[in-house]
Design a protein around this motif. Structure first.
Motif, PDB file in Angstrom:
ATOM      1  N   LEU A  74       0.821  -1.204   0.000  1.00 49.07           N
ATOM      2  CA  LEU A  74       0.000   0.000   0.000  1.00 49.07           C
ATOM      3  C   LEU A  74       0.860   1.260   0.000  1.00 49.07           C
ATOM      4  CD1 LEU A  74      -2.622  -0.982   2.734  1.00 49.07           C
ATOM      5  CD2 LEU A  74      -2.793  -1.270   0.255  1.00 49.07           C
ATOM      6  N   ALA A  75       0.311   2.316  -0.593  1.00 47.32           N
ATOM      7  CA  ALA A  75       0.898   3.649  -0.494  1.00 47.32           C
ATOM      8  C   ALA A  75      -0.200   4.576  -0.010  1.00 47.32           C
ATOM      9  CB  ALA A  75       1.426   4.116  -1.854  1.00 47.32           C
ATOM     10  N   PHE A  76       0.131   5.452   0.899  1.00 47.80           N
ATOM     11  CA  PHE A  76      -0.814   6.408   1.464  1.00 47.80           C
ATOM     12  C   PHE A  76      -0.425   7.805   0.993  1.00 47.80           C
ATOM     13  CE2 PHE A  76      -0.767   2.712   4.103  1.00 47.80           C
ATOM     14  CZ  PHE A  76      -2.099   2.507   4.428  1.00 47.80           C
ATOM     15  N   ILE A  77      -1.323   8.448   0.273  1.00 53.46           N
ATOM     16  CA  ILE A  77      -1.060   9.789  -0.249  1.00 53.46           C
ATOM     17  C   ILE A  77      -1.760  10.801   0.660  1.00 53.46           C
ATOM     18  CG2 ILE A  77      -1.235  11.325  -2.249  1.00 53.46           C
ATOM     19  CD1 ILE A  77       0.447   8.757  -2.766  1.00 53.46           C
ATOM     20  N   ALA A  78      -0.993  11.720   1.206  1.00 55.31           N
ATOM     21  CA  ALA A  78      -1.538  12.756   2.083  1.00 55.31           C
ATOM     22  C   ALA A  78      -2.524  13.637   1.333  1.00 55.31           C
ATOM     23  CB  ALA A  78      -0.401  13.614   2.637  1.00 55.31           C
ATOM     24  N   GLY A  79      -3.366  14.320   2.082  1.00 53.73           N
ATOM     25  CA  GLY A  79      -4.358  15.198   1.482  1.00 53.73           C
ATOM     26  C   GLY A  79      -3.726  16.223   0.554  1.00 53.73           C
ATOM     27  N   GLN A  80      -4.266  16.294  -0.651  1.00 53.74           N
ATOM     28  CA  GLN A  80      -3.789  17.230  -1.655  1.00 53.74           C
ATOM     29  C   GLN A  80      -4.856  18.293  -1.871  1.00 53.74           C
ATOM     30  OE1 GLN A  80      -0.611  16.943  -3.079  1.00 53.74           O
ATOM     31  NE2 GLN A  80      -0.517  15.443  -1.420  1.00 53.74           N
ATOM     32  N   GLY A  81      -4.437  19.556  -1.811  1.00 55.53           N
ATOM     33  CA  GLY A  81      -5.350  20.661  -2.047  1.00 55.53           C
ATOM     34  C   GLY A  81      -5.178  21.203  -3.452  1.00 55.53           C
TER      35      GLY A  81
ATOM     36  N   ASN B  20      -2.576  17.279  -8.534  1.00 55.45           N
ATOM     37  CA  ASN B  20      -1.574  17.083  -7.487  1.00 55.45           C
ATOM     38  C   ASN B  20      -1.588  15.649  -6.978  1.00 55.45           C
ATOM     39  OD1 ASN B  20      -1.090  19.821  -7.782  1.00 55.45           O
ATOM     40  ND2 ASN B  20      -2.151  20.409  -5.905  1.00 55.45           N
ATOM     41  N   LEU B  21      -2.779  15.095  -6.812  1.00 52.14           N
ATOM     42  CA  LEU B  21      -2.902  13.707  -6.374  1.00 52.14           C
ATOM     43  C   LEU B  21      -2.220  12.777  -7.373  1.00 52.14           C
ATOM     44  CD1 LEU B  21      -4.198  11.723  -4.294  1.00 52.14           C
ATOM     45  CD2 LEU B  21      -6.143  11.600  -5.870  1.00 52.14           C
ATOM     46  N   CYS B  22      -2.438  13.004  -8.656  1.00 51.73           N
ATOM     47  CA  CYS B  22      -1.829  12.150  -9.679  1.00 51.73           C
ATOM     48  C   CYS B  22      -0.304  12.269  -9.686  1.00 51.73           C
ATOM     49  CB  CYS B  22      -2.422  12.458 -11.055  1.00 51.73           C
ATOM     50  SG  CYS B  22      -4.134  11.874 -11.224  1.00 51.73           S
ATOM     51  N   VAL B  23       0.222  13.464  -9.422  1.00 50.98           N
ATOM     52  CA  VAL B  23       1.678  13.648  -9.316  1.00 50.98           C
ATOM     53  C   VAL B  23       2.219  12.817  -8.148  1.00 50.98           C
ATOM     54  CG1 VAL B  23       3.500  15.314  -8.740  1.00 50.98           C
ATOM     55  CG2 VAL B  23       1.751  15.901 -10.430  1.00 50.98           C
ATOM     56  N   ALA B  24       1.546  12.874  -7.005  1.00 51.99           N
ATOM     57  CA  ALA B  24       1.977  12.109  -5.830  1.00 51.99           C
ATOM     58  C   ALA B  24       1.881  10.604  -6.089  1.00 51.99           C
ATOM     59  CB  ALA B  24       1.142  12.498  -4.611  1.00 51.99           C
ATOM     60  N   ILE B  25       0.819  10.177  -6.764  1.00 49.40           N
ATOM     61  CA  ILE B  25       0.648   8.752  -7.088  1.00 49.40           C
ATOM     62  C   ILE B  25       1.780   8.274  -7.983  1.00 49.40           C
ATOM     63  CG2 ILE B  25      -0.798   7.156  -8.429  1.00 49.40           C
ATOM     64  CD1 ILE B  25      -3.233   8.710  -7.284  1.00 49.40           C
TER      65      ILE B  25
ATOM     66  N   ALA C 217       4.922   7.720  -6.163  1.00 52.24           N
ATOM     67  CA  ALA C 217       4.902   6.483  -5.380  1.00 52.24           C
ATOM     68  C   ALA C 217       5.064   5.249  -6.261  1.00 52.24           C
ATOM     69  CB  ALA C 217       3.585   6.386  -4.601  1.00 52.24           C
ATOM     70  N   GLY C 218       5.152   5.458  -7.575  1.00 52.58           N
ATOM     71  CA  GLY C 218       5.300   4.329  -8.479  1.00 52.58           C
ATOM     72  C   GLY C 218       3.980   3.708  -8.883  1.00 52.58           C
ATOM     73  N   GLY C 219       2.898   4.434  -8.716  1.00 50.42           N
ATOM     74  CA  GLY C 219       1.580   3.897  -9.027  1.00 50.42           C
ATOM     75  C   GLY C 219       0.902   4.641 -10.148  1.00 50.42           C
ATOM     76  N   SER C 220      -0.356   4.295 -10.348  1.00 52.89           N
ATOM     77  CA  SER C 220      -1.201   4.958 -11.332  1.00 52.89           C
ATOM     78  C   SER C 220      -2.578   5.159 -10.707  1.00 52.89           C
ATOM     79  CB  SER C 220      -1.319   4.115 -12.601  1.00 52.89           C
ATOM     80  OG  SER C 220      -2.179   3.013 -12.379  1.00 52.89           O
ATOM     81  N   PRO C 221      -3.371   6.080 -11.239  1.00 52.57           N
ATOM     82  CA  PRO C 221      -4.711   6.300 -10.692  1.00 52.57           C
ATOM     83  C   PRO C 221      -5.580   5.035 -10.686  1.00 52.57           C
ATOM     84  CG  PRO C 221      -4.112   8.133 -12.090  1.00 52.57           C
ATOM     85  CD  PRO C 221      -3.046   7.075 -12.264  1.00 52.57           C
TER      86      PRO C 221
ATOM     87  N   ALA D  70      -5.533   9.608  -0.710  1.00 56.64           N
ATOM     88  CA  ALA D  70      -5.757   8.320  -1.360  1.00 56.64           C
ATOM     89  C   ALA D  70      -4.930   7.217  -0.717  1.00 56.64           C
ATOM     90  CB  ALA D  70      -5.403   8.409  -2.846  1.00 56.64           C
ATOM     91  N   VAL D  71      -5.460   6.000  -0.839  1.00 59.13           N
ATOM     92  CA  VAL D  71      -4.714   4.778  -0.516  1.00 59.13           C
ATOM     93  C   VAL D  71      -4.615   4.001  -1.809  1.00 59.13           C
ATOM     94  CG1 VAL D  71      -4.682   2.635   0.824  1.00 59.13           C
ATOM     95  CG2 VAL D  71      -5.610   4.729   1.848  1.00 59.13           C
TER      96      VAL D  71
END
Length: 142
Positions: free
Chosen positions: A38-45, A67-72, A75-79, A135-136
């Motif tokens: 799992l990867a946990f993405i902090a709240g993105q504004g 911003n969420l997609c950049v963080a994902i 983390a090596g993931g995708s939406p 996101a998780v």
């Protein structure tokens, strides 16, 4: 309505006996595969990289999803690997729910959306901030 989708071992389900949540941009259940990482993405504004924040709710939602997609990606993931979203909205209304649903569909594309909890709040961390999303993710095994 029973809808199942498999994405990277992640199964999104809307079981019979519960209402269809798809018009509101989420699924009722997210099942993770055994041994999932799992990867946990902090709240993105809705702030841009330079810290500017639009006063427009839709613009904030759109930027927060970028911003969420950049963080994902970092983390090596995708939406497609999002199992669960947490959403905070200031001055929540059905109109704002529809904006969120439209922007989420735009950002994530067609198909079932992740499990999601939306929480109306009186304010967020920064003055003028109207929207935040976390996101998780279910990542592929290393």
């Amino acid at each position: 309505m029973s809808e199942q989708t498999e994405r990277s071992g992640l199964r999104l389900i809307n079981p019979p006996g519960l209402y269809d949540p798809s018009p509101n941009g989420y699924s009722h259940v997210a099942l993770l595969p055994a041994g999932a990482r799992l990867a946990f993405i902090a709240g993105q504004g809705g702030e841009t990289a330079d810290g500017s924040l639009s006063a427009d709710f839709r613009h904030q939602v759109r930027q927060a999803l970028r911003n969420l997609c950049v963080a994902i990606e970092a983390a090596g993931g995708s939406p497609a690997q999002i199992a669960k979203l947490g959403v905070l909205i200031v001055e929540h209304s059905e109109a704002r729910l529809h904006v969120f649903g439209e922007e989420l569909a735009r950002a994530l594309g067609p198909g079932p959306k992740p499990a999601c909890t939306l929480i109306p709040v009186p304010r967020l961390a920064l003055d003028g901030m109207l929207f935040e999303i976390e996101a998780v993710l279910v990542l592929t095994a290393e």
